[in-house]
Design a protein around this motif. Structure first.
Motif, PDB file in Angstrom:
ATOM      1  N   GLU A  49       0.829  -1.214   0.000  1.00 52.69           N
ATOM      2  CA  GLU A  49       0.000   0.000   0.000  1.00 52.69           C
ATOM      3  C   GLU A  49       0.865   1.265   0.000  1.00 52.69           C
ATOM      4  OE1 GLU A  49      -3.129   0.616  -0.509  1.00 52.69           O
ATOM      5  OE2 GLU A  49      -3.989  -1.389  -0.376  1.00 52.69           O
ATOM      6  N   MET A  59       3.856   1.496  -1.232  1.00 50.89           N
ATOM      7  CA  MET A  59       4.453   1.624  -2.563  1.00 50.89           C
ATOM      8  C   MET A  59       3.423   2.132  -3.561  1.00 50.89           C
ATOM      9  SD  MET A  59       7.141  -0.710  -4.632  1.00 50.89           S
ATOM     10  CE  MET A  59       6.805  -2.026  -3.581  1.00 50.89           C
ATOM     11  N   ALA A  60       2.190   1.624  -3.475  1.00 50.94           N
ATOM     12  CA  ALA A  60       1.130   2.078  -4.377  1.00 50.94           C
ATOM     13  C   ALA A  60       0.862   3.577  -4.184  1.00 50.94           C
ATOM     14  CB  ALA A  60      -0.141   1.269  -4.144  1.00 50.94           C
ATOM     15  N   ALA A  61       0.942   4.047  -2.937  1.00 50.39           N
ATOM     16  CA  ALA A  61       0.721   5.472  -2.666  1.00 50.39           C
ATOM     17  C   ALA A  61       1.824   6.320  -3.301  1.00 50.39           C
ATOM     18  CB  ALA A  61       0.665   5.715  -1.152  1.00 50.39           C
ATOM     19  N   ARG A  62       3.068   5.873  -3.174  1.00 48.41           N
ATOM     20  CA  ARG A  62       4.187   6.618  -3.788  1.00 48.41           C
ATOM     21  C   ARG A  62       4.081   6.552  -5.311  1.00 48.41           C
ATOM     22  NH1 ARG A  62       4.008   7.968   0.494  1.00 48.41           N
ATOM     23  NH2 ARG A  62       5.299   7.370   2.252  1.00 48.41           N
ATOM     24  N   PHE A  63       3.700   5.407  -5.810  1.00 47.99           N
ATOM     25  CA  PHE A  63       3.510   5.208  -7.252  1.00 47.99           C
ATOM     26  C   PHE A  63       2.487   6.227  -7.747  1.00 47.99           C
ATOM     27  CE2 PHE A  63       4.104   1.494 -10.329  1.00 47.99           C
ATOM     28  CZ  PHE A  63       3.732   2.212 -11.445  1.00 47.99           C
ATOM     29  N   SER A  64       1.402   6.394  -7.015  1.00 48.39           N
ATOM     30  CA  SER A  64       0.361   7.346  -7.408  1.00 48.39           C
ATOM     31  C   SER A  64       0.906   8.772  -7.425  1.00 48.39           C
ATOM     32  CB  SER A  64      -0.825   7.255  -6.444  1.00 48.39           C
ATOM     33  OG  SER A  64      -1.402   5.965  -6.512  1.00 48.39           O
ATOM     34  N   VAL A  79       3.985   9.637  -8.031  1.00 46.28           N
ATOM     35  CA  VAL A  79       4.871   9.758  -9.187  1.00 46.28           C
ATOM     36  C   VAL A  79       4.059   9.884 -10.482  1.00 46.28           C
ATOM     37  CG1 VAL A  79       6.597   8.532 -10.580  1.00 46.28           C
ATOM     38  CG2 VAL A  79       6.834   8.643  -8.104  1.00 46.28           C
ATOM     39  N   MET A  80       2.965   9.129 -10.586  1.00 46.05           N
ATOM     40  CA  MET A  80       2.115   9.216 -11.781  1.00 46.05           C
ATOM     41  C   MET A  80       1.488  10.610 -11.877  1.00 46.05           C
ATOM     42  SD  MET A  80       2.293   6.418 -13.528  1.00 46.05           S
ATOM     43  CE  MET A  80       0.841   6.410 -14.563  1.00 46.05           C
ATOM     44  N   LEU A 138       2.792  13.336 -10.668  1.00 46.15           N
ATOM     45  CA  LEU A 138       3.877  14.239 -11.054  1.00 46.15           C
ATOM     46  C   LEU A 138       4.152  14.146 -12.553  1.00 46.15           C
ATOM     47  CD1 LEU A 138       6.210  16.154 -10.312  1.00 46.15           C
ATOM     48  CD2 LEU A 138       7.569  14.148  -9.709  1.00 46.15           C
ATOM     49  N   MET A 139       4.148  12.930 -13.080  1.00 49.18           N
ATOM     50  CA  MET A 139       4.418  12.755 -14.510  1.00 49.18           C
ATOM     51  C   MET A 139       3.336  13.436 -15.351  1.00 49.18           C
ATOM     52  SD  MET A 139       5.745   9.437 -16.470  1.00 49.18           S
ATOM     53  CE  MET A 139       4.193   8.620 -16.645  1.00 49.18           C
TER      54      MET A 139
END
Lengths: 219, 219
Positions: B126, B128-133, B135-136, B138-139
């Motif tokens: 969870e 990692m999924a939060a950080r992934f979100s 980053v997405m 930001l992109m």
């Protein structure tokens, strides 16, 4: 190839977990161009690619696209089951780039197994970390790489995926992979042609000087 | 506040796991400006912020920076222990933006516990999924948002973090957050000033028209 052979963590699941998983997966086939998961849709489930090629991309409010990653044989797509993870707050679209056969694992089955199985949860962690790494790589490219290098790298990747130096694709399609406008792709391809790197014809881009394209990427 | 109170998954660990964790965490304090994890360094360990503020950023070959996310009270930093996950192939630098107190969890201890504990592995998922979100998000900003909106959103975020409309910062520092050049920040801030949105003085940016800055973001 059976599901059990393609799912790397299979031997580390208990017999009951294996039974639950194999009893719920369904093998499906889609044609090139099919949309498997739309950004606004519900949770499709996890996709394990048996053969073919999928593209995961995001779409802007204005309809611009960028490819975030691709899934090839034996790759598992987590984010078509993003309902499974509360913290996933972005929306991917998944499209078949070739005729594709895949196993669909229902999200609720996977989630329930993951909650009790440390091996499965750790495997899921590694998959997510791998996708995270791809996204970070992409962000660095967008931020810090000039467009000529990104386009050259994309052409080489396509060559490798299609196993041919004569790529059947459109400038529009390349723009959608790279998150830019068609005109930008056309301008750069014409420059590549003037440098003798590619030969352009309708619906086709031929790599004329592979070493030159490679040198452009690496430089 | 004890470690057990700050670590949300604590009650779901076994007594043996709790003992192993509490026996290995160390509470540390660093000054504003300290680098806790350098991109080329070894695995520092996981950081659980007790109080303060950390910044996770990436650096280009030419030394340009962009902030990927921030960690505030009770946030856990996974990627300072990226050795823990084989598939993490990017390098973050972690810097203290304020004096910060944190617990350091040795990577090997966490990894061993995560391999056997499904709750801990799912919690890690969870995070990692939060950080992934993030980053997405930001992109998408980088790709599809104009720089005036990104700068306006950044000023509002700073206001909220610092609890003041008078921000002590430099144009260089803002450029490093937003992944751009100092000149670009200076030009846009001067434009904001000419529009009455901010007042600029040496080492200080004052929000003069908060509603106007908000309108710019939302538009």
């Amino acid at each position: 190839m059976e599901f059990a052979e393609c799912f790397p963590i299979w031997p580390r699941l208990t017999p009951a977990e294996q039974k639950s998983l194999s009893g719920s997966v369904v093998c499906q086939t889609v044609k090139k161009g099919a949309i498997l998961q739309n950004q606004n849709e519900e949770c499709t489930g996890l996709l394990l690619v048996r053969s073919g090629q999928l593209r995961a991309y995001i779409v802007s409010d204005e309809g611009r696209e960028i490819t975030v990653y691709r899934l090839l044989d034996m790759d598992l797509c987590l984010f078509s089951a993003s309902c499974m993870l509360r913290s996933v707050l972005f929306e991917l679209t998944i499209e078949a780039e070739k005729d594709t056969e895949f196993w669909l694992i229902p999200a609720e089955v996977y989630k329930r197994l993951m909650e009790q199985s440390a091996p499965l949860a750790n495997y899921t962690n590694e998959i997510m970390a791998a996708r995270f790494s791809e996204v970070m790589w992409l962000m660095e490219q967008i931020l810090w790489q000039s467009f000529d290098k990104r386009l050259a790298a994309f052409l080489l990747e396509e060559m490798s995926l299609e196993k041919t130096g004569a790529l059947k694709t459109t400038h529009e399609r390349i723009a959608n992979h790279l998150g830019t406008a068609r005109e930008v792709v056309t301008r750069m391809l014409r420059y590549f042609q003037s440098e003798g790197l590619v030969r352009l014809s309708r619906g086709m881009i031929e790599i004329a000087d592979e070493a030159g394209v490679r040198a452009l990427c690496g430089g």
